[in-house]
Design a protein around this motif. Structure first.
Motif, mmCIF file in Angstrom:
data_model
loop_
_atom_site.group_PDB
_atom_site.id
_atom_site.type_symbol
_atom_site.label_atom_id
_atom_site.label_comp_id
_atom_site.label_asym_id
_atom_site.label_seq_id
_atom_site.Cartn_x
_atom_site.Cartn_y
_atom_site.Cartn_z
ATOM 1 N N ASN A 1 -13.371 17.064 -16.958
ATOM 2 C CA ASN A 1 -12.335 17.279 -15.952
ATOM 3 C C ASN A 1 -12.698 18.526 -15.154
ATOM 4 O O ASN A 1 -12.869 19.614 -15.714
ATOM 5 C CB ASN A 1 -10.962 17.451 -16.611
ATOM 6 C CG ASN A 1 -9.841 17.400 -15.577
ATOM 7 O OD1 ASN A 1 -9.891 18.081 -14.561
ATOM 8 N ND2 ASN A 1 -8.837 16.581 -15.833
ATOM 9 N N LEU B 1 -9.984 15.402 -4.906
ATOM 10 C CA LEU B 1 -10.190 14.190 -5.690
ATOM 11 C C LEU B 1 -11.630 13.698 -5.547
ATOM 12 O O LEU B 1 -12.196 13.667 -4.454
ATOM 13 C CB LEU B 1 -9.225 13.095 -5.239
ATOM 14 C CG LEU B 1 -7.730 13.427 -5.381
ATOM 15 C CD1 LEU B 1 -6.888 12.257 -4.919
ATOM 16 C CD2 LEU B 1 -7.393 13.794 -6.813
ATOM 17 N N VAL B 2 -12.215 13.316 -6.672
ATOM 18 C CA VAL B 2 -13.599 12.882 -6.685
ATOM 19 C C VAL B 2 -13.757 11.509 -6.034
ATOM 20 O O VAL B 2 -14.764 11.202 -5.406
ATOM 21 C CB VAL B 2 -14.135 12.860 -8.138
ATOM 22 C CG1 VAL B 2 -15.520 12.237 -8.197
ATOM 23 C CG2 VAL B 2 -14.165 14.278 -8.693
ATOM 24 N N THR C 1 -8.580 24.639 -7.847
ATOM 25 C CA THR C 1 -8.238 23.549 -6.937
ATOM 26 C C THR C 1 -9.404 22.582 -6.854
ATOM 27 O O THR C 1 -10.544 22.995 -6.630
ATOM 28 C CB THR C 1 -7.921 24.084 -5.526
ATOM 29 O OG1 THR C 1 -6.851 25.036 -5.610
ATOM 30 C CG2 THR C 1 -7.532 22.955 -4.590
ATOM 31 N N VAL C 2 -9.112 21.283 -7.039
ATOM 32 C CA VAL C 2 -10.164 20.255 -7.027
ATOM 33 C C VAL C 2 -9.760 19.147 -6.053
ATOM 34 O O VAL C 2 -8.668 18.587 -6.168
ATOM 35 C CB VAL C 2 -10.377 19.662 -8.435
ATOM 36 C CG1 VAL C 2 -11.423 18.539 -8.376
ATOM 37 C CG2 VAL C 2 -10.806 20.745 -9.422
ATOM 38 N N ASP D 1 -15.045 20.702 -4.055
ATOM 39 C CA ASP D 1 -14.964 19.402 -3.380
ATOM 40 C C ASP D 1 -16.253 18.626 -3.643
ATOM 41 O O ASP D 1 -17.323 19.008 -3.160
ATOM 42 C CB ASP D 1 -14.761 19.598 -1.879
ATOM 43 C CG ASP D 1 -14.564 18.264 -1.140
ATOM 44 O OD1 ASP D 1 -14.584 17.207 -1.810
ATOM 45 O OD2 ASP D 1 -14.400 18.297 0.093
ATOM 46 N N HIS E 1 -11.101 20.437 -13.374
ATOM 47 C CA HIS E 1 -10.160 21.560 -13.432
ATOM 48 C C HIS E 1 -10.574 22.585 -14.485
ATOM 49 O O HIS E 1 -10.029 23.692 -14.500
ATOM 50 C CB HIS E 1 -8.744 21.051 -13.716
ATOM 51 C CG HIS E 1 -8.060 20.488 -12.499
ATOM 52 N ND1 HIS E 1 -7.655 21.278 -11.441
ATOM 53 C CD2 HIS E 1 -7.730 19.213 -12.165
ATOM 54 C CE1 HIS E 1 -7.091 20.520 -10.521
ATOM 55 N NE2 HIS E 1 -7.123 19.262 -10.926
ATOM 56 N N THR F 1 -10.211 13.298 -11.087
ATOM 57 C CA THR F 1 -10.811 14.635 -10.963
ATOM 58 C C THR F 1 -11.847 14.844 -12.060
ATOM 59 O O THR F 1 -12.176 15.976 -12.392
ATOM 60 C CB THR F 1 -9.737 15.740 -11.049
ATOM 61 O OG1 THR F 1 -9.023 15.614 -12.288
ATOM 62 C CG2 THR F 1 -8.780 15.671 -9.878
ATOM 63 N N ASP F 2 -12.363 13.739 -12.622
ATOM 64 C CA ASP F 2 -13.404 13.819 -13.642
ATOM 65 C C ASP F 2 -14.760 13.530 -13.006
ATOM 66 O O ASP F 2 -14.858 12.795 -12.016
ATOM 67 C CB ASP F 2 -13.159 12.808 -14.761
ATOM 68 C CG ASP F 2 -11.971 13.198 -15.638
ATOM 69 O OD1 ASP F 2 -11.435 14.306 -15.413
ATOM 70 O OD2 ASP F 2 -11.592 12.412 -16.511
#
Length: 421
Positions: free
Chosen positions: A377, A387-388, A384-385, A301, A379, A394-395
């Motif tokens: 990315n 959202l940025v 599990t990522v 996160d 991932h 997710t980059d």
């Protein structure tokens, strides 16, 4: 002489009837002292076993009455005393090893009829309930009015939570709890951590959520926490950076850094090979360290950080031609893994080598390099990522270093061929 431990009294006759003891002792206070025999009007040395159910205790005469001692596991706090009359085994366990050795030595002396005047013999009287209660392993203090000011923390504690008590510093009494595995000091006003927290040799979880911490010391990173600490919660504090030595905490599995003022993550974060959960949302991160690519996470996160939008053409040029002799020598030390230390070279050179950068070609650079950032990315490093940003991305930008102009040029050529902006 008294010994707090677990005790099971087992008859010798049980095997004769095909039976065996429960194999589980009860908490007891075992004492050695003198007792007046009313029939003979002589005092003898006895062993007395008191439990919560029988606080008056059972007495066992010791002189010429011990058949055998079983001490194979005395270093683990276990031993057995076999008596002749009555025909029982007194099985002792969960005792302090040193105290148990002293206790057995006293019992052996009493059995042989030796001079017991030098022994600290106890008065064989009924015990208090607190002397035979189960040792307390968990304690939670959730308000200032419940905080102990005159009494000590139970030395047997394995989990201690002290929250909402407005502590401005860590109570030194907590640092004597050698069995402590989890220490939760969340929701206080602690500004600084004492280095002696590192002396808690069993500590695997340290929770410092919502305090006023401004730094995490190098001394803690180099303490016994290196071998024990698995969970660390530093969320909602005032941290702006973490020391390079932070990544010596290589047993970390769960790390929370949310809601601080971090402008960067530790340079060698990739060395945390056991790390699986990383939370660093709502900080001031603009770019991730190059080593970040080595992580293998389950949950990540990084939401709410002001990440830059990287462009490989935007770079920081920190090269001179030719390279200084010091840079060449430092690169050679790093690449050849030559041992070094402050006893061999100046301390500032040691610090430079600690943050040596790895070029895409596999070479090392120290203070002279070209630096840029590329989009990655997340991932690639986490299953599990979160959202940025609010746009569903997710980059995140990751730093890259190059030891020479030719390496950087080759990187740009490859980037253009792949269509990377």
């Amino acid at each position: 002489m008294k010994l707090q431990c677990c005790v099971e009294v087992v008859s010798h006759l049980l095997p004769t009837y095909g039976m065996r003891g429960r194999g589980k002792g009860v908490r007891a206070l075992v004492s050695i002292g003198k007792h007046m025999d009313k029939s003979s009007q002589h005092s003898h040395v006895y062993m007395m076993v008191c439990t919560a159910k029988d606080r008056t205790g059972n007495k066992y005469k010791l002189k010429d009455n011990i058949e055998k001692f079983f001490t194979w596991f005395v270093e683990e706090g276990k031993a057995t005393v076999r008596l002749k009359e009555p025909a029982v085994d007194i099985c002792l366990s969960k005792a302090d090893a040193n105290s148990l050795k002293s206790f057995l030595a006293a019992a052996r002396l009493a059995d042989r009829g030796g001079d017991t005047h030098s022994l600290p013999l106890s008065t064989l009287t009924p015990v208090r309930a607190r002397d035979v209660e189960q040792p307390k392993k968990k304690l939670a203090i959730m308000s200032k009015k419940d905080y102990p000011l005159t009494s000590s923390f139970p030395h047997t504690l394995e989990q201690l939570q002290v929250s909402y008590c407005r502590l401005s510093r860590v109570d030194m009494r907590m640092l004597s709890l050698k069995a402590l595995r989890r220490l939760d000091l969340s929701n206080n006003h602690i500004k600084k951590l004492p280095a002696t927290i590192g002396d808690l040799s069993c500590l695997s979880e340290l929770v410092l959520h919502n305090n006023h911490l401004e730094a995490f010391s190098e001394a803690l990173c180099l303490s016994t926490l290196q071998r024990t600490l698995q969970v660390l919660d530093l969320s909602q504090n005032r941290l702006q950076s973490l020391p390079v030595q932070f990544c010596q905490l290589r047993e970390l599995v769960h790390l929370k850094l949310d809601n601080n003022k971090l402008v960067c993550l530790p340079f060698h974060v990739g060395r945390l090979t056991k790390l699986r959960f990383l939370f660093a949302a709502h900080n001031q991160l603009t770019v991730l360290p190059c080593d970040f690519r080595k992580l293998s996470l389950e949950n990540l996160d990084l939401f709410g950080n002001p990440f830059v939008h990287p462009n490989p053409l935007d770079h920081t040029m920190q090269l001179t031609f030719p390279l200084p002799l010091q840079e060449i020598a430092s690169r050679a030390v790093a690449e050849l893994r030559i041992p070094y230390g402050p006893h061999l070279i100046p301390a500032h050179l040691c610090r430079d080598l600690e943050v040596a950068k790895l070029c895409e070609c596999g070479c090392i650079c120290i203070n002279f390099y070209i630096k840029t950032a590329v989009r990655m990315n997340l991932h690639q490093v986490s299953h599990t990522v979160v959202l940025v940003d609010g746009m569903g991305g997710t980059d995140a930008p990751v730093q890259r270093y190059f030891c020479s102009l030719s390496c950087y040029s080759e990187f740009l050529d490859n980037s253009l061929q792949r269509g990377i902006r």
